[in-house]
Design a protein around this motif. Structure first.
Motif, PDB file in Angstrom:
ATOM      1  N   UNK A 183      72.613  12.460   9.521  1.00  0.00           N
ATOM      2  CA  UNK A 183      73.937  12.646  10.122  1.00  0.00           C
ATOM      3  C   UNK A 183      74.811  13.565   9.265  1.00  0.00           C
ATOM      4  N   UNK A 184      74.690  13.439   7.946  1.00  0.00           N
ATOM      5  CA  UNK A 184      75.460  14.306   7.047  1.00  0.00           C
ATOM      6  C   UNK A 184      75.055  15.762   7.247  1.00  0.00           C
ATOM      7  N   UNK A 185      73.751  16.021   7.284  1.00  0.00           N
ATOM      8  CA  UNK A 185      73.264  17.401   7.500  1.00  0.00           C
ATOM      9  C   UNK A 185      73.747  17.937   8.839  1.00  0.00           C
ATOM     10  N   UNK A 186      73.691  17.096   9.869  1.00  0.00           N
ATOM     11  CA  UNK A 186      74.124  17.521  11.201  1.00  0.00           C
ATOM     12  C   UNK A 186      75.619  17.837  11.227  1.00  0.00           C
ATOM     13  N   UNK A 187      76.432  17.005  10.585  1.00  0.00           N
ATOM     14  CA  UNK A 187      77.881  17.236  10.564  1.00  0.00           C
ATOM     15  C   UNK A 187      78.220  18.538   9.848  1.00  0.00           C
ATOM     16  N   UNK A 188      77.568  18.805   8.735  1.00  0.00           N
ATOM     17  CA  UNK A 188      77.823  20.038   7.983  1.00  0.00           C
ATOM     18  C   UNK A 188      77.387  21.249   8.815  1.00  0.00           C
ATOM     19  N   UNK A 189      76.238  21.128   9.488  1.00  0.00           N
ATOM     20  CA  UNK A 189      75.756  22.221  10.330  1.00  0.00           C
ATOM     21  C   UNK A 189      76.734  22.492  11.476  1.00  0.00           C
ATOM     22  N   UNK A 190      77.232  21.428  12.117  1.00  0.00           N
ATOM     23  CA  UNK A 190      78.191  21.596  13.207  1.00  0.00           C
ATOM     24  C   UNK A 190      79.491  22.224  12.710  1.00  0.00           C
ATOM     25  N   UNK A 191      79.929  21.828  11.519  1.00  0.00           N
ATOM     26  CA  UNK A 191      81.163  22.402  10.976  1.00  0.00           C
ATOM     27  C   UNK A 191      80.984  23.894  10.695  1.00  0.00           C
ATOM     28  N   UNK A 192      79.853  24.258  10.097  1.00  0.00           N
ATOM     29  CA  UNK A 192      79.590  25.688   9.843  1.00  0.00           C
ATOM     30  C   UNK A 192      79.564  26.479  11.144  1.00  0.00           C
ATOM     31  N   UNK A 193      78.965  25.907  12.196  1.00  0.00           N
ATOM     32  CA  UNK A 193      78.900  26.555  13.492  1.00  0.00           C
ATOM     33  C   UNK A 193      80.307  26.713  14.074  1.00  0.00           C
ATOM     34  N   UNK A 194      81.153  25.688  13.929  1.00  0.00           N
ATOM     35  CA  UNK A 194      82.509  25.774  14.477  1.00  0.00           C
ATOM     36  C   UNK A 194      83.330  26.837  13.746  1.00  0.00           C
ATOM     37  N   UNK A 195      83.092  27.023  12.460  1.00  0.00           N
ATOM     38  CA  UNK A 195      83.781  28.081  11.708  1.00  0.00           C
ATOM     39  C   UNK A 195      83.349  29.447  12.232  1.00  0.00           C
ATOM     40  N   UNK A 196      82.060  29.621  12.433  1.00  0.00           N
ATOM     41  CA  UNK A 196      81.551  30.903  12.926  1.00  0.00           C
ATOM     42  C   UNK A 196      82.068  31.186  14.334  1.00  0.00           C
ATOM     43  N   UNK A 197      82.164  30.173  15.190  1.00  0.00           N
ATOM     44  CA  UNK A 197      82.664  30.357  16.541  1.00  0.00           C
ATOM     45  C   UNK A 197      84.119  30.800  16.553  1.00  0.00           C
ATOM     46  N   UNK A 198      84.932  30.239  15.663  1.00  0.00           N
ATOM     47  CA  UNK A 198      86.349  30.599  15.639  1.00  0.00           C
ATOM     48  C   UNK A 198      86.562  31.987  15.032  1.00  0.00           C
ATOM     49  N   UNK A 199      85.682  32.387  14.138  1.00  0.00           N
ATOM     50  CA  UNK A 199      85.820  33.720  13.525  1.00  0.00           C
ATOM     51  C   UNK A 199      85.441  34.831  14.487  1.00  0.00           C
ATOM     52  N   UNK A 200      84.581  34.533  15.454  1.00  0.00           N
ATOM     53  CA  UNK A 200      84.112  35.552  16.380  1.00  0.00           C
ATOM     54  C   UNK A 200      85.090  35.791  17.535  1.00  0.00           C
ATOM     55  N   UNK A 201      86.063  34.926  17.668  1.00  0.00           N
ATOM     56  CA  UNK A 201      87.017  35.065  18.782  1.00  0.00           C
ATOM     57  C   UNK A 201      87.970  36.191  18.545  1.00  0.00           C
TER      58      UNK A 201
END
Length: 90
Positions: A72-90
């Motif tokens: 769950x820790x690995x998944x949460x960190x992965x999701x957070x990194x993905x959310x950062x990348x999604x907001x930067x691409x907007x």
């Protein structure tokens, strides 16, 4: 249970993302599920981290049970990194 993510701001692990698994007066114990698993968390001074205040809802939903695991820790960190990348691409 409130989940907290933090970014290391100093040391050789600078800019690494962790989940805070335990807090003491001025020390925190951090795990990333990989190099620093729950069984052997990293002890770090509180002033050397930056707590991430705004977490997307999908990250908080990863931790449904009281005792979470390294997966769950690995998944949460992965999701957070993905959310950062999604907001930067907007």
């Amino acid at each position: 249970m409130e989940i907290k993510l933090a970014i290391s701001r100093s040391g050789h692990d600078k800019d690494s993302i962790y989940v805070i698994v335990k807090e003491e007066a001025n020390m925190v114990y951090l795990a990333d599920g990989n190099l620093k698993p729950l069984e052997k968390p990293k002890k770090k001074n509180r002033k050397h981290i930056q707590i991430i205040k705004k977490l997307p809802k999908e990250i908080t939903q990863v931790f449904t049970q009281e005792n979470f695991r390294n997966e769950e820790i690995k998944r949460a960190i992965k999701l957070y990194r993905k959310s950062i990348m999604d907001t930067r691409q907007v």
